[in-house]
Motif scaffolding. Structure first.
Motif, PDB file in Angstrom:
ATOM      1  N   SER A 275       0.783  -0.770   0.096  1.00  0.00           N
ATOM      2  CA  SER A 275      -0.232   0.231  -0.309  1.00  0.00           C
ATOM      3  C   SER A 275       0.857   1.337   0.024  1.00  0.00           C
ATOM      4  O   SER A 275       0.441   1.721  -1.483  1.00  0.00           O
ATOM      5  CB  SER A 275      -1.114  -0.166   0.889  1.00  0.00           C
ATOM      6  N   PRO A 276       1.768   1.655   1.218  1.00  0.00           N
ATOM      7  CA  PRO A 276       2.550   2.597   1.278  1.00  0.00           C
ATOM      8  C   PRO A 276       3.090   2.426  -0.309  1.00  0.00           C
ATOM      9  O   PRO A 276       3.533   3.564  -0.957  1.00  0.00           O
ATOM     10  CB  PRO A 276       3.466   3.120   2.287  1.00  0.00           C
ATOM     11  N   GLY A 358      13.656   3.876  -7.815  1.00  0.00           N
ATOM     12  CA  GLY A 358      13.182   5.325  -7.043  1.00  0.00           C
ATOM     13  C   GLY A 358      13.668   4.985  -5.185  1.00  0.00           C
ATOM     14  O   GLY A 358      14.200   6.257  -4.107  1.00  0.00           O
ATOM     15  N   MET A 359      12.859   3.625  -4.488  1.00  0.00           N
ATOM     16  CA  MET A 359      13.404   4.180  -3.932  1.00  0.00           C
ATOM     17  C   MET A 359      14.387   3.450  -3.063  1.00  0.00           C
ATOM     18  O   MET A 359      15.135   3.216  -4.217  1.00  0.00           O
ATOM     19  CB  MET A 359      12.346   2.674  -3.267  1.00  0.00           C
ATOM     20  N   ALA A 360      15.090   4.077  -1.568  1.00  0.00           N
ATOM     21  CA  ALA A 360      16.439   4.552  -1.667  1.00  0.00           C
ATOM     22  C   ALA A 360      16.217   4.684   0.192  1.00  0.00           C
ATOM     23  O   ALA A 360      15.264   4.570   1.467  1.00  0.00           O
ATOM     24  CB  ALA A 360      17.170   5.767  -1.875  1.00  0.00           C
ATOM     25  N   ARG A 361      17.311   3.573   0.781  1.00  0.00           N
ATOM     26  CA  ARG A 361      17.365   3.235   1.998  1.00  0.00           C
ATOM     27  C   ARG A 361      16.985   4.187   3.651  1.00  0.00           C
ATOM     28  O   ARG A 361      15.625   3.837   3.818  1.00  0.00           O
ATOM     29  CB  ARG A 361      18.879   3.044   2.439  1.00  0.00           C
ATOM     30  N   GLU A 362      16.690   6.026   2.712  1.00  0.00           N
ATOM     31  CA  GLU A 362      16.191   6.769   3.880  1.00  0.00           C
ATOM     32  C   GLU A 362      14.504   6.478   3.546  1.00  0.00           C
ATOM     33  O   GLU A 362      14.043   7.106   4.336  1.00  0.00           O
ATOM     34  CB  GLU A 362      16.651   7.884   3.058  1.00  0.00           C
ATOM     35  N   HIS A 363      13.903   5.662   2.631  1.00  0.00           N
ATOM     36  CA  HIS A 363      12.948   5.985   2.322  1.00  0.00           C
ATOM     37  C   HIS A 363      12.187   4.579   3.757  1.00  0.00           C
ATOM     38  O   HIS A 363      11.030   4.739   3.621  1.00  0.00           O
ATOM     39  CB  HIS A 363      12.043   5.663   0.989  1.00  0.00           C
ATOM     40  N   ASP A 365      12.011   3.536   6.524  1.00  0.00           N
ATOM     41  CA  ASP A 365      11.618   4.084   8.259  1.00  0.00           C
ATOM     42  C   ASP A 365       9.529   4.560   8.132  1.00  0.00           C
ATOM     43  O   ASP A 365       8.775   3.733   8.213  1.00  0.00           O
ATOM     44  CB  ASP A 365      12.047   4.645   8.758  1.00  0.00           C
ATOM     45  N   MET A 366       9.960   5.539   6.543  1.00  0.00           N
ATOM     46  CA  MET A 366       8.479   5.703   6.486  1.00  0.00           C
ATOM     47  C   MET A 366       7.391   5.186   5.773  1.00  0.00           C
ATOM     48  O   MET A 366       6.137   4.404   6.225  1.00  0.00           O
ATOM     49  CB  MET A 366       8.948   7.406   5.143  1.00  0.00           C
ATOM     50  N   ALA A 389      12.038  -3.620   8.049  1.00  0.00           N
ATOM     51  CA  ALA A 389      12.795  -3.062   7.177  1.00  0.00           C
ATOM     52  C   ALA A 389      13.581  -4.359   6.571  1.00  0.00           C
ATOM     53  O   ALA A 389      13.645  -3.395   5.881  1.00  0.00           O
ATOM     54  CB  ALA A 389      13.044  -2.569   7.966  1.00  0.00           C
ATOM     55  N   ARG A 390      13.808  -4.764   7.133  1.00  0.00           N
ATOM     56  CA  ARG A 390      14.912  -5.658   6.345  1.00  0.00           C
ATOM     57  C   ARG A 390      14.204  -6.511   5.358  1.00  0.00           C
ATOM     58  O   ARG A 390      15.186  -6.714   4.295  1.00  0.00           O
ATOM     59  CB  ARG A 390      15.488  -6.467   7.195  1.00  0.00           C
TER      60      ARG A 390
END
Length: 396
Positions: A275-276, A358-363, A365-366, A389-390
């Motif tokens: 979903s996200p 376009g997803m990166a590590r910083e995304h 947690d969001m 997260a893993r």
């Protein structure tokens, strides 16, 4: 063994089989004389079946208008369609296309009578009003095998971007009156769509089978769908396979079963994350399912072994492994074999990683923070944020 209590939510009348698209006009005529045909961009309207359908509608005296949906439907698309067609006397809506088309058709059919904005009812982000219906009768004709939307009560709508969302307008009145599933409509599906849509159906079957809300009924249907998937998926996917037609029938059936079982039992962590992911990044839903199902299954199995080693889901994962591999391994070895098989599928199908969109590590947690919707609530075990997260990091 005592049978536990369970309930069965509303289902459509189901017409399954090759050539049954020819029945669409007859079904439309049973509901009225004015129809709205909701289709995709070109996948159906460029085929002989489209010409045959409109010729038959014309011969039956059915007045029709058409709307094309070329991307995942948004609340704006639905509201604009309702405003455009509400006063045109539409008596039946026909959705002919993939999951996005069917979801748009459901939402439009649900709002043509009352004329309200879909944002009045969209779960989690809407105004919280209670939808009362009625909906205009809907005929659902899938042209892909993946979402099972023809058998569900929810219309998934999205607004894409970091501030976006992917949420459902959900009500029993939105269930199609009739679902017509014709495997011949899958013939023109490109190989990459067979792969991603097929793994969407597989994921829905697997997640509903191990769901906390599973019942003896949904277990039987999910296993039936998984067996059909195993029988037909690779024949449908491989170019020029001599059993391709049979394979298309098998995955059409698997997709239908996945829609029925998800509607009755719920889903799990893959769809919770989807979903996200689908809201924030331009990732097709089937790709999300295909790229995450192995690692999410591994996370569930590991968590169950550590915290709930006697949970029935571990036995169920082992059952699926034995069905797919043909080996009669003990439960522990079978669960491990299932994860390795799903990882091998991911590589064989060359499913893209999340970073491709376009997803990166910083995304991470969001995405995790916004994954606790309805699907996650029926996952066989509550996964901790670090475990989710893993899963994402393993597919970046």
């Amino acid at each position: 063994m005592p049978i536990p209590a369970f309930s069965v939510a509303r289902l459509p009348e189901i017409r399954f089989g090759a050539g049954r698209v020819k029945e669409v006009a007859e079904v439309v005529a049973s509901f009225g004389t004015t129809a709205l045909l909701v289709t995709g961009g070109q996948s159906f309207v460029s085929t002989p079946q489209w010409s045959a359908l409109i010729s038959t509608l014309d011969a039956l005296g059915i007045a029709w208008q058409s709307l094309r949906v070329t991307q995942e439907p948004s609340p704006q698309l639905v509201d604009e369609a309702v405003a455009r067609y509400r006063d045109t006397g539409i008596q039946v809506v026909v959705g002919i296309g993939g999951g996005s088309v069917l979801d748009a058709a459901k939402a439009i059919a649900g709002l043509l009578v009352c004329g309200n904005s879909v944002m009045d009812y969209l779960e989690g982000v809407g105004r919280g009003l209670s939808y009362k219906g009625p909906a205009v009768p809907l005929v659902a004709v899938p042209t892909t095998a993946g979402t099972g939307s023809e058998a569900t009560k929810n219309a998934v709508l999205s607004v894409q971007g970091i501030e976006g969302f992917k949420k459902s307008f959900r009500h029993e009145a939105l269930v199609p009156r009739v679902a017509i599933i014709d495997p011949e409509l899958l013939v023109s599906c490109p190989k990459h769509l067979i792969a991603s849509n097929g793994l969407d159906a597989f994921t829905q079957l697997l997640e509903s089978y191990v769901s906390l809300n599973a019942s003896p009924l949904t277990d039987a249907l999910a296993l039936s769908g998984l067996e059909a998937f195993e029988d037909g998926f690779w024949a449908a996917w491989e170019t020029g396979h001599p059993q391709a037609a049979d394979g298309l029938g098998s995955i059409a059936y698997a997709s239908l079963m996945s829609g029925i079982t998800l509607a009755q039992a719920g889903l799990g962590s893959v769809h919770g994350l989807a979903s996200p992911l689908g809201a924030y990044f331009p990732i097709p839903h089937g790709v999300v399912c295909g790229t995450l199902v192995a690692e999410a299954t591994a996370a569930n199995i590991d968590a169950l072994r550590q915290r709930e080693p006697h949970a029935p889901a571990l036995r169920k994962y082992a059952n699926v492994a034995r069905l797919l591999t043909g080996r009669q391994d003990a439960d522990a070895a079978a669960c491990d074999a299932l994860v390795e098989l799903l990882r091998a599928w991911c590589e064989r199908l060359q499913l893209p990683r999340l970073s491709h969109f376009g997803m990166a590590r910083e995304h991470v947690d969001m995405v995790v923070d916004n994954s606790r919707g309805g699907s996650m609530r029926t996952n066989p075990i509550v996964l901790e944020p670090a475990e989710l997260a893993r899963v994402l990091l393993s597919r970046l």
